[in-house]
Design a protein around this motif. Structure first.
Motif, mmCIF file in Angstrom:
data_model
loop_
_atom_site.group_PDB
_atom_site.id
_atom_site.type_symbol
_atom_site.label_atom_id
_atom_site.label_comp_id
_atom_site.label_asym_id
_atom_site.label_seq_id
_atom_site.Cartn_x
_atom_site.Cartn_y
_atom_site.Cartn_z
ATOM 1 N N ASP A 5 0.827 -1.213 0.000
ATOM 2 C CA ASP A 5 0.000 0.000 0.000
ATOM 3 C C ASP A 5 0.856 1.256 0.000
ATOM 4 O O ASP A 5 0.483 2.275 -0.577
ATOM 5 C CB ASP A 5 -0.921 0.026 1.229
ATOM 6 C CG ASP A 5 -1.961 -1.072 1.219
ATOM 7 O OD1 ASP A 5 -2.288 -1.575 0.132
ATOM 8 O OD2 ASP A 5 -2.443 -1.434 2.312
ATOM 9 N N ILE A 6 2.007 1.197 0.656
ATOM 10 C CA ILE A 6 2.911 2.343 0.705
ATOM 11 C C ILE A 6 3.741 2.412 -0.581
ATOM 12 O O ILE A 6 3.925 3.476 -1.159
ATOM 13 C CB ILE A 6 3.857 2.232 1.926
ATOM 14 C CG1 ILE A 6 3.054 2.299 3.219
ATOM 15 C CG2 ILE A 6 4.921 3.301 1.903
ATOM 16 C CD1 ILE A 6 3.848 1.951 4.461
ATOM 17 N N ARG A 7 4.236 1.255 -1.032
ATOM 18 C CA ARG A 7 5.179 1.172 -2.143
ATOM 19 C C ARG A 7 4.591 1.640 -3.475
ATOM 20 O O ARG A 7 5.217 2.430 -4.187
ATOM 21 C CB ARG A 7 5.673 -0.273 -2.267
ATOM 22 C CG ARG A 7 6.616 -0.486 -3.409
ATOM 23 C CD ARG A 7 6.847 -1.979 -3.670
ATOM 24 N NE ARG A 7 7.486 -2.171 -4.934
ATOM 25 C CZ ARG A 7 6.852 -2.205 -6.106
ATOM 26 N NH1 ARG A 7 5.552 -2.080 -6.156
ATOM 27 N NH2 ARG A 7 7.526 -2.369 -7.222
ATOM 28 N N LEU A 8 3.427 1.137 -3.839
ATOM 29 C CA LEU A 8 2.894 1.400 -5.180
ATOM 30 C C LEU A 8 2.722 2.882 -5.505
ATOM 31 O O LEU A 8 3.181 3.330 -6.558
ATOM 32 C CB LEU A 8 1.590 0.632 -5.387
ATOM 33 C CG LEU A 8 1.759 -0.886 -5.511
ATOM 34 C CD1 LEU A 8 0.404 -1.575 -5.613
ATOM 35 C CD2 LEU A 8 2.638 -1.248 -6.685
ATOM 36 N N PRO A 9 2.088 3.679 -4.648
ATOM 37 C CA PRO A 9 1.972 5.104 -4.989
ATOM 38 C C PRO A 9 3.332 5.820 -5.061
ATOM 39 O O PRO A 9 3.514 6.737 -5.856
ATOM 40 C CB PRO A 9 1.118 5.695 -3.867
ATOM 41 C CG PRO A 9 0.612 4.570 -3.063
ATOM 42 C CD PRO A 9 1.368 3.347 -3.423
ATOM 43 N N ILE A 10 4.263 5.362 -4.242
ATOM 44 C CA ILE A 10 5.578 6.003 -4.221
ATOM 45 C C ILE A 10 6.342 5.718 -5.506
ATOM 46 O O ILE A 10 6.874 6.638 -6.129
ATOM 47 C CB ILE A 10 6.378 5.571 -2.976
ATOM 48 C CG1 ILE A 10 5.751 6.190 -1.730
ATOM 49 C CG2 ILE A 10 7.847 5.965 -3.102
ATOM 50 C CD1 ILE A 10 6.341 5.719 -0.423
ATOM 51 N N VAL A 11 6.403 4.448 -5.927
ATOM 52 C CA VAL A 11 7.157 4.149 -7.151
ATOM 53 C C VAL A 11 6.471 4.748 -8.365
ATOM 54 O O VAL A 11 7.148 5.176 -9.314
ATOM 55 C CB VAL A 11 7.431 2.640 -7.337
ATOM 56 C CG1 VAL A 11 8.327 2.109 -6.245
ATOM 57 C CG2 VAL A 11 6.172 1.835 -7.440
ATOM 58 N N THR A 12 5.152 4.837 -8.334
ATOM 59 C CA THR A 12 4.435 5.487 -9.435
ATOM 60 C C THR A 12 4.809 6.968 -9.494
ATOM 61 O O THR A 12 5.115 7.498 -10.573
ATOM 62 C CB THR A 12 2.909 5.327 -9.260
ATOM 63 O OG1 THR A 12 2.605 3.930 -9.230
ATOM 64 C CG2 THR A 12 2.153 5.993 -10.387
ATOM 65 N N ALA A 13 4.803 7.619 -8.334
ATOM 66 C CA ALA A 13 5.165 9.048 -8.283
ATOM 67 C C ALA A 13 6.619 9.253 -8.690
ATOM 68 O O ALA A 13 6.938 10.213 -9.412
ATOM 69 C CB ALA A 13 4.923 9.600 -6.880
ATOM 70 N N LEU A 14 7.517 8.363 -8.267
ATOM 71 C CA LEU A 14 8.926 8.478 -8.648
ATOM 72 C C LEU A 14 9.114 8.338 -10.154
ATOM 73 O O LEU A 14 9.928 9.049 -10.751
ATOM 74 C CB LEU A 14 9.771 7.408 -7.935
ATOM 75 C CG LEU A 14 10.095 7.655 -6.473
ATOM 76 C CD1 LEU A 14 10.658 6.392 -5.833
ATOM 77 C CD2 LEU A 14 11.062 8.819 -6.316
ATOM 78 N N ALA A 15 8.381 7.424 -10.770
ATOM 79 C CA ALA A 15 8.507 7.202 -12.209
ATOM 80 C C ALA A 15 7.976 8.399 -13.001
ATOM 81 O O ALA A 15 8.491 8.715 -14.072
ATOM 82 C CB ALA A 15 7.768 5.929 -12.611
ATOM 83 N N GLU A 16 6.962 9.073 -12.455
ATOM 84 C CA GLU A 16 6.368 10.215 -13.151
ATOM 85 C C GLU A 16 7.186 11.493 -12.975
ATOM 86 O O GLU A 16 7.372 12.249 -13.921
ATOM 87 C CB GLU A 16 4.940 10.432 -12.646
ATOM 88 C CG GLU A 16 3.984 9.334 -13.083
ATOM 89 C CD GLU A 16 2.606 9.471 -12.452
ATOM 90 O OE1 GLU A 16 2.361 10.455 -11.698
ATOM 91 O OE2 GLU A 16 1.771 8.596 -12.712
ATOM 92 N N ASP A 17 7.635 11.749 -11.736
ATOM 93 C CA ASP A 17 8.395 12.969 -11.452
ATOM 94 C C ASP A 17 9.296 12.703 -10.251
ATOM 95 O O ASP A 17 8.794 12.474 -9.143
ATOM 96 C CB ASP A 17 7.451 14.140 -11.157
ATOM 97 C CG ASP A 17 8.198 15.412 -10.798
ATOM 98 O OD1 ASP A 17 9.162 15.774 -11.514
ATOM 99 O OD2 ASP A 17 7.829 16.046 -9.785
ATOM 100 N N LEU A 18 10.591 12.723 -10.466
ATOM 101 C CA LEU A 18 11.547 12.377 -9.416
ATOM 102 C C LEU A 18 11.384 13.242 -8.175
ATOM 103 O O LEU A 18 11.344 12.733 -7.054
ATOM 104 C CB LEU A 18 12.989 12.475 -9.938
ATOM 105 C CG LEU A 18 14.085 12.197 -8.912
ATOM 106 C CD1 LEU A 18 13.951 10.802 -8.336
ATOM 107 C CD2 LEU A 18 15.446 12.409 -9.520
ATOM 108 N N ASP A 19 11.264 14.537 -8.321
ATOM 109 C CA ASP A 19 11.208 15.420 -7.164
ATOM 110 C C ASP A 19 9.947 15.195 -6.338
ATOM 111 O O ASP A 19 10.002 15.069 -5.118
ATOM 112 C CB ASP A 19 11.325 16.884 -7.591
ATOM 113 C CG ASP A 19 12.703 17.202 -8.143
ATOM 114 O OD1 ASP A 19 13.673 16.521 -7.761
ATOM 115 O OD2 ASP A 19 12.812 18.133 -8.970
ATOM 116 N N THR A 20 8.803 15.133 -6.980
ATOM 117 C CA THR A 20 7.548 14.883 -6.272
ATOM 118 C C THR A 20 7.554 13.490 -5.658
ATOM 119 O O THR A 20 7.155 13.296 -4.510
ATOM 120 C CB THR A 20 6.345 15.028 -7.229
ATOM 121 O OG1 THR A 20 6.383 16.339 -7.795
ATOM 122 C CG2 THR A 20 5.032 14.820 -6.499
ATOM 123 N N GLY A 21 8.007 12.521 -6.426
ATOM 124 C CA GLY A 21 8.062 11.159 -5.933
ATOM 125 C C GLY A 21 9.025 10.994 -4.780
ATOM 126 O O GLY A 21 8.784 10.207 -3.861
#
Length: 191
Positions: A5-21
């Protein structure tokens, strides 16, 4: 909340935008990284430094990762690997250089809203635990901290340590046994 539950939104955000992620990565894992760092090194200020350096190195590494690699990232064991390597390197470096003059037990940072009794109890318990963990051999200390502070499963600890799962279980078991011997009566037989 599970690791997934924690991992999926984080890796998605990292893949889309490094700074936000990265902000999401930091928010999601800073407590577990700091807790592990504190139990490894035993001092609040050193743990803050290790945590900051671990996240700095994580950011630098992520800057060079392709989105496909980020999508398969397992942040918790990856961050723990970075932290473990930093801690080992810091310990090795400290062994080669003379220690600085003592600071006469400078007080650790405290949450001003926390009751005084709780601060004193937490501080004493933290110092005790850090001292006991400091008596363990490096691999046992790291395995115990990753299992019982960072709450990593055996498979992830094996990945962090680069060791077979059986070896990790042995390090944890021996580390806990040694802690019980070092402080009899404080630890019961539950692991």
């Amino acid at each position: 909340m599970t690791e997934t539950d924690i991992r999926l939104p984080i890796v998605t955000a990292l893949a889309e935008d490094l700074d936000t992620g990265f902000v999401a990565l930091f928010d999601g894992y800073r407590n577990v990284v700091f807790s592990a760092a504190l139990r490894l090194c035993g001092r609040w200020a050193d743990a803050e430094d290790l945590t900051a350096e671990a996240f700095l190195r994580a950011y630098r590494a992520l800057a060079g990762y392709e989105p496909q690699r980020i999508a398969t990232l397992q942040p918790r064991p990856w961050l723990m690997t970075i932290l473990a390597n930093l801690w080992r390197n810091t310990a090795r470096s400290a062994a080669r250089h003379p220690p600085p003059a003592p600071l006469d037990d400078a007080p650790e940072a405290v949450d001003p809203g926390e009751p005084t009794e709780r601060v004193a109890e937490r501080s004493e318990t933290g110092r005790e635990l850090a001292a006991l963990l400091g008596e363990l051999p490096e691999e046992q200390r790291l395995a115990v901290v990753l299992r019982h502070v960072a709450d990593l499963p055996i498979a992830e600890i094996a990945s962090v340590l680069g060791a077979p799962e059986g070896t990790v279980k042995s390090h944890i078991s021996r580390g806990l046994k040694r802690l019980r011997l070092l402080y009899p009566g404080r630890y019961d037989e539950r692991s």
